[in-house]
Enzyme design. Structure first.
Site, short mmCIF file in Angstrom:
data_model
loop_
_atom_site.label_atom_id
_atom_site.label_comp_id
_atom_site.label_asym_id
_atom_site.label_seq_id
_atom_site.Cartn_x
_atom_site.Cartn_y
_atom_site.Cartn_z
CD GLN A 102 -2.85 0.93 2.46
OE1 GLN A 102 -2.42 0.95 3.61
NE2 GLN A 102 -4.12 0.82 2.18
CE1 TYR A 177 -3.26 7.38 7.43
CE2 TYR A 177 -5.32 6.26 6.95
CZ TYR A 177 -4.24 6.48 7.78
OH TYR A 177 -4.13 5.81 8.98
NE ARG A 352 -12.02 -5.80 11.91
CZ ARG A 352 -13.09 -5.03 11.99
NH1 ARG A 352 -13.40 -4.46 13.14
NH2 ARG A 352 -13.86 -4.83 10.93
C1 FMN Z 1 -4.70 -3.71 13.08
C2 FMN Z 1 -5.27 -3.04 11.86
C3 FMN Z 1 -4.47 -2.16 11.14
C4 FMN Z 1 -4.97 -1.56 9.97
N1 FMN Z 1 -4.14 -0.78 9.19
C5 FMN Z 1 -4.57 -0.36 7.98
C6 FMN Z 1 -3.67 0.29 7.08
O1 FMN Z 1 -2.49 0.45 7.34
N2 FMN Z 1 -4.17 0.70 5.88
C7 FMN Z 1 -5.49 0.49 5.54
O2 FMN Z 1 -5.89 0.88 4.44
N3 FMN Z 1 -6.35 -0.09 6.37
C8 FMN Z 1 -5.92 -0.55 7.56
N4 FMN Z 1 -6.77 -1.24 8.37
C9 FMN Z 1 -8.16 -1.45 7.93
C10 FMN Z 1 -8.30 -2.78 7.19
O3 FMN Z 1 -7.54 -2.81 6.00
C11 FMN Z 1 -9.77 -3.05 6.82
O4 FMN Z 1 -10.19 -2.01 5.96
C12 FMN Z 1 -10.66 -3.11 8.06
O5 FMN Z 1 -10.02 -3.80 9.11
C13 FMN Z 1 -11.97 -3.82 7.74
O6 FMN Z 1 -11.74 -5.15 7.30
P1 FMN Z 1 -11.98 -6.43 8.29
O7 FMN Z 1 -13.40 -6.35 8.76
O8 FMN Z 1 -11.72 -7.62 7.41
O9 FMN Z 1 -11.02 -6.31 9.41
C14 FMN Z 1 -6.31 -1.84 9.54
C15 FMN Z 1 -7.09 -2.71 10.29
C16 FMN Z 1 -6.58 -3.32 11.43
C17 FMN Z 1 -7.47 -4.30 12.17
#
Ligand code: FMN
Length: 406
Positions: A102, A177, A352
């Site tokens: 990314q 961002y 997650r």
């Molecule tokens: C620990 C953690 C760190 C994250 N860091 C980023 C990141 O660096 N860039 C980003 O676009 N999204 C980040 N996200 C968001 C995830 O990419 C995703 O959009 C969000 O967790 C929803 O997806 P999920 O329900 O499968 O967790 C992060 C999520 C978590 C849980």
């Protein structure tokens, strides 16, 4: 009758063959102390997902310049880290997965400590709530010559990433961002050709897309992560995100990851579920960082969680855009994967649920699991400031270990 998409069958994205339609979402790892990857730690983190069956593994947050970081332990994509990154991509490839990174810049929320005494930079002047106590309380508007420099920074970072062995790029245009700040009418108050109408607000994000495409050529897939809605009053709404998606489609983007939310204003809109702010405050070592998160509490209010929480908005965009769409947000079961593909997405990103069980895709394929054991407690997020992101319910991911190759 339309044939159901098999999530376990290979998928082609601009000439890149992925072994299936499961993608590890970018989740900040906490394995880049001082902006440099700890190669063993970062590789071990991603090896778990690659070995666990994903088709594409996204390494998170590669800042295109030092001030593009909200934390000084976010990766900065400079020349001198390429050997370390190559070790990470080699490790991912050795497990049969492909690697994406990314590319990001945090714009007006920079609190990079080297920036003290200066102002963060975004589309417009404003208060920098995240940087206030770290010495960057205000953001100023980027000048047009600085926008050109930033486009160059994105381009050269993209080239470095490809040199380091990445197969695909994800441009972060969501979550508040820099590029999301430009798209958002709630934040972008510019009076020049970069502000006002959606066409103007999308101008800089499109310049970045074009610069990156020019830098890496026609073979490399470029994925855009964008907001369907910012989720706060006055922010980007679905009508505008559909228009932006059409512009990305016309300008050689290869797929869109459809998310939402604004880290500085309502971070839980992107995560949903219970807030993690208390844990985040607890893990901070410095009093000043505890205070920063105390101040950020209103932006981290809990929000109700449901599986596929962006689906309804995404369906509106699906009706008007033909680019491949990637589902993110609450993909917590195999039935949700099938539902997402039935409803018009071409692939899924999982955050997650994979942090909880990096081998979830293999389990789904073998039939040994149909649901994730993730409880969406969101405490994995705070772990990034402790020993690196991991699930608090188990030890499935490596903790931060000292760098051995720097
Ligand atoms: C620990 C953690 C760190 C994250 N860091 C980023 C990141 O660096 N860039 C980003 O676009 N999204 C980040 N996200 C968001 C995830 O990419 C995703 O959009 C969000 O967790 C929803 O997806 P999920 O329900 O499968 O967790 C992060 C999520 C978590 C849980």
């Amino acid at each position: 009758m339309v044939e159901a998409i098999d999530p376990f069958a290979p998928w082609q994205l601009r000439g890149l063959e992925l072994r299936n339609r499961f993608i590890k979402a970018a989740t900040f790892e906490g394995h880049c102390p001082g902006g440099r990857p700890d190669p063993e730690g970062l590789a071990a983190f991603h090896k778990a997902f690659a070995k666990g069956g994903v088709g594409l593994c996204t390494v998170s947050y590669g800042a295109v310049e030092p001030s593009g970081r909200t934390f000084d332990n976010q990766m900065c994509l400079q020349d001198d880290i390429l050997d370390d990154l190559r070790y990470v991509t080699d490790t991912i490839h050795s497990q049969g997965a492909k690697a994406a990174i990314q590319l990001a810049h945090c714009g007006n929320t920079s609190k990079w400590h080297g920036w003290i005494g200066k102002r963060a930079r975004g589309p417009s002047h404003g208060f920098n709530s995240l940087g206030a106590l770290a010495g960057t309380p205000f953001a100023r508007a980027l000048r047009v010559d600085e926008l050109r420099d930033l486009a160059e920074a994105y381009k050269s970072s993209a080239q470095r990433a490809i040199e380091a062995g990445f197969d695909a790029l994800e441009l972060h245009m969501g979550h508040g961002y820099l590029l999301s700040q430009f798209l958002s009418p709630g934040v972008n108050k510019r009076k020049d050709q970069y502000g006002g109408s959606l066409e103007n607000r999308a101008r800089f994000p499109l310049e970045i897309l074009k610069a990156v495409r020019a830098g890496v050529g026609t073979q490399v897939p470029i994925i855009i992560k964008m907001n369907l809605r910012d989720g706060f009053r006055g922010g980007l709404e679905i009508e505008d995100s559909i228009q932006a998606a059409k512009l990305f489609e016309q300008n050689q983007a290869d797929a869109l990851v459809l998310s939402g939310g604004f880290t500085s204003k309502n971070a839980m809109y992107l995560f949903r579920g219970p807030t993690f702010v208390h844990e985040l405050i607890k893990v901070q070592k410095r009093k000043i960082d505890k205070l920063i998160y105390l101040m950020a509490k209103p932006a981290l209010k809990s929000q109700p969680f449901e599986e596929l929480y962006f689906l309804d908005l995404a369906k509106q965009l699906r009706a008007q855009v033909s680019l491949p769409l990637i589902c993110v947000g609450g993909v917590q079961s195999l039935s949700s994967v099938h539902r997402a593909l039935r409803e018009g997405y071409q692939a899924v990103q999982i955050g997650r649920a994979l942090i909880h069980d990096p081998a979830l895709v293999n389990h789904y394929r073998e039939g040994s699991k149909t649901e994730s054991g993730c409880t969406v407690c969101n405490l994995c997020v705070a772990e990034m400031d402790r020993d690196g992101v991991r699930c608090v319910l188990n030890d499935a991911l490596p903790r931060r270990i000292p760098a051995t190759r720097v």
